[in-house]
Design an enzyme around this catalytic site. Sequence first.
Site, mmCIF file in Angstrom:
data_model
loop_
_atom_site.group_PDB
_atom_site.id
_atom_site.type_symbol
_atom_site.label_atom_id
_atom_site.label_comp_id
_atom_site.label_asym_id
_atom_site.label_seq_id
_atom_site.Cartn_x
_atom_site.Cartn_y
_atom_site.Cartn_z
ATOM 1 N N ASP A 237 -51.938 53.531 -48.528
ATOM 2 C CA ASP A 237 -51.626 53.735 -47.051
ATOM 3 C C ASP A 237 -52.732 54.067 -46.323
ATOM 4 O O ASP A 237 -53.981 54.335 -47.088
ATOM 5 C CB ASP A 237 -50.721 55.069 -46.788
ATOM 6 C CG ASP A 237 -50.264 55.509 -45.816
ATOM 7 O OD1 ASP A 237 -49.952 54.589 -44.849
ATOM 8 O OD2 ASP A 237 -50.576 56.888 -45.175
ATOM 9 N N SER A 238 -53.018 54.401 -45.293
ATOM 10 C CA SER A 238 -54.369 54.751 -44.540
ATOM 11 C C SER A 238 -54.711 56.207 -44.555
ATOM 12 O O SER A 238 -55.939 56.014 -44.600
ATOM 13 C CB SER A 238 -54.215 54.347 -42.939
ATOM 14 O OG SER A 238 -52.816 55.530 -42.480
ATOM 15 N N TYR B 114 -54.961 53.759 -38.839
ATOM 16 C CA TYR B 114 -54.745 52.322 -38.562
ATOM 17 C C TYR B 114 -54.145 51.975 -37.329
ATOM 18 O O TYR B 114 -54.270 50.890 -36.826
ATOM 19 C CB TYR B 114 -53.906 51.729 -39.975
ATOM 20 C CG TYR B 114 -54.739 51.349 -41.111
ATOM 21 C CD1 TYR B 114 -55.859 51.990 -41.059
ATOM 22 C CD2 TYR B 114 -54.084 50.836 -42.209
ATOM 23 C CE1 TYR B 114 -56.529 51.851 -42.656
ATOM 24 C CE2 TYR B 114 -54.667 50.381 -43.399
ATOM 25 C CZ TYR B 114 -55.886 51.131 -43.559
ATOM 26 O OH TYR B 114 -56.540 50.962 -44.848
ATOM 27 N N GLY B 115 -53.128 52.892 -36.733
ATOM 28 C CA GLY B 115 -52.363 52.710 -35.624
ATOM 29 C C GLY B 115 -53.081 51.985 -34.402
ATOM 30 O O GLY B 115 -52.347 51.252 -33.675
ATOM 31 N N CYS C 204 -47.412 51.760 -45.294
ATOM 32 C CA CYS C 204 -48.078 52.015 -44.141
ATOM 33 C C CYS C 204 -47.390 51.207 -43.188
ATOM 34 O O CYS C 204 -47.146 49.881 -43.530
ATOM 35 C CB CYS C 204 -49.414 51.775 -44.174
ATOM 36 S SG CYS C 204 -50.224 51.704 -42.472
ATOM 37 N N ASN C 205 -46.796 51.607 -42.143
ATOM 38 C CA ASN C 205 -45.876 50.798 -41.222
ATOM 39 C C ASN C 205 -46.886 49.835 -40.430
ATOM 40 O O ASN C 205 -46.520 48.690 -40.327
ATOM 41 C CB ASN C 205 -45.209 51.750 -40.298
ATOM 42 C CG ASN C 205 -43.939 52.324 -40.796
ATOM 43 O OD1 ASN C 205 -42.820 51.775 -40.486
ATOM 44 N ND2 ASN C 205 -44.043 53.254 -41.614
ATOM 45 N N THR C 206 -48.246 50.125 -40.023
ATOM 46 C CA THR C 206 -48.858 49.282 -39.271
ATOM 47 C C THR C 206 -49.366 48.269 -40.075
ATOM 48 O O THR C 206 -49.363 47.238 -39.722
ATOM 49 C CB THR C 206 -50.214 50.210 -38.662
ATOM 50 O OG1 THR C 206 -49.845 51.268 -38.206
ATOM 51 C CG2 THR C 206 -51.004 49.401 -37.972
ATOM 52 N N GLU D 283 -52.496 65.168 -40.841
ATOM 53 C CA GLU D 283 -53.716 65.008 -41.785
ATOM 54 C C GLU D 283 -54.511 66.272 -41.689
ATOM 55 O O GLU D 283 -54.816 66.576 -42.687
ATOM 56 C CB GLU D 283 -54.547 63.757 -41.273
ATOM 57 C CG GLU D 283 -54.198 62.383 -41.349
ATOM 58 C CD GLU D 283 -54.394 61.889 -42.856
ATOM 59 O OE1 GLU D 283 -55.248 62.367 -43.428
ATOM 60 O OE2 GLU D 283 -53.654 60.878 -43.190
ATOM 61 N N CYS E 186 -43.521 55.869 -39.276
ATOM 62 C CA CYS E 186 -44.912 56.046 -39.808
ATOM 63 C C CYS E 186 -44.833 56.787 -41.269
ATOM 64 O O CYS E 186 -43.821 57.867 -41.096
ATOM 65 C CB CYS E 186 -45.655 56.513 -38.907
ATOM 66 S SG CYS E 186 -47.321 56.898 -39.469
ATOM 67 N N THR E 187 -45.485 56.624 -42.375
ATOM 68 C CA THR E 187 -45.179 57.156 -43.468
ATOM 69 C C THR E 187 -45.576 58.754 -43.343
ATOM 70 O O THR E 187 -45.173 59.498 -44.211
ATOM 71 C CB THR E 187 -45.973 56.722 -44.700
ATOM 72 O OG1 THR E 187 -47.106 56.232 -44.242
ATOM 73 C CG2 THR E 187 -45.132 55.436 -45.046
ATOM 74 N N HIS E 188 -46.410 59.081 -42.268
ATOM 75 C CA HIS E 188 -46.762 60.534 -42.125
ATOM 76 C C HIS E 188 -45.501 61.248 -41.570
ATOM 77 O O HIS E 188 -45.397 62.319 -41.827
ATOM 78 C CB HIS E 188 -47.955 60.376 -41.055
ATOM 79 C CG HIS E 188 -49.266 59.991 -41.500
ATOM 80 N ND1 HIS E 188 -49.434 58.791 -41.998
ATOM 81 C CD2 HIS E 188 -50.407 61.066 -41.834
ATOM 82 C CE1 HIS E 188 -51.006 58.763 -42.290
ATOM 83 N NE2 HIS E 188 -51.322 60.050 -42.254
#
Length: 273
Positions: free
Chosen positions: A11-12, A43-44, A74-76, A153, A185-187
Amino acid sequence: MSCDSPIGVFDSGVGGLTVVKEIMRQLPNERIVYFGDTARVPYGSKSKKTIITYTRQIVRFLRSKDVKAIVVACNTASAYALEAVKEEAGLPMIGVVEPGARAAAAATRNGRIGVIGTEGTIKSGIYNQFLSATNPHVTVFGKACPLFVPLVEEGWLQDPVTRIVAQRYISDLTAKDIDTLVLGCTHYPLLRKLIRSIVGEGITLVNPAYETAITLRKLLQEEGLSGERQGATQDHTFFVSDGAEKFRQFANSILPCEVVETKDVNIESFEAD
């Protein structure tokens, strides 16, 4: 590559740990090699070309760890890079978008689905594509939430500032009479409790991290690559491109096992030949 080889997940940043958590729950006999691109998060807001370059570097790194499959957590990156690198990767590779879209299409009652994600994910229209392919009668409303990633984050999961931001973003979707909301988004699953308190119980929240773990289990079974090692949870390894100690502390607040060490990697050294 063998059944005992680990699964690569990337992931980012820290968001992919939500996918790792679900994989640990659903596939307890599997080992995981995780890479978080913390030096280049988020990344978005980056271009498709840049995301593909980053993804190729990370895939090369994970292959150096002899992984048997890769999860693009990571969705992006799933939206922009998965199809571009999937064939050249030379091993099973899945993203988080399609499993989440399938679950949302199955969950909706009125056919009105909201998707929150990064600017890149929403701009790509990837959820719209998968949802429409699964159920052409659904209407999809996307909303970019660029402030969520830095807030997560930073660890501000229940902070009043985060609540204000979330209310501002999500009110645009609840006004559309959605009955299903994809945490695209995985966040974002780390904000699930906060988002639930805002939308109430009448809206189904779809967590693509959970759906991805279920899809991965099925894929490994089909490929004859399911892990059989008891106690594999002791063998997970974690890598980042920056801030290893901060990442380790955050990971230990999320995961069911202790992350003893996280290592820094110069990911840009893994350029394509």
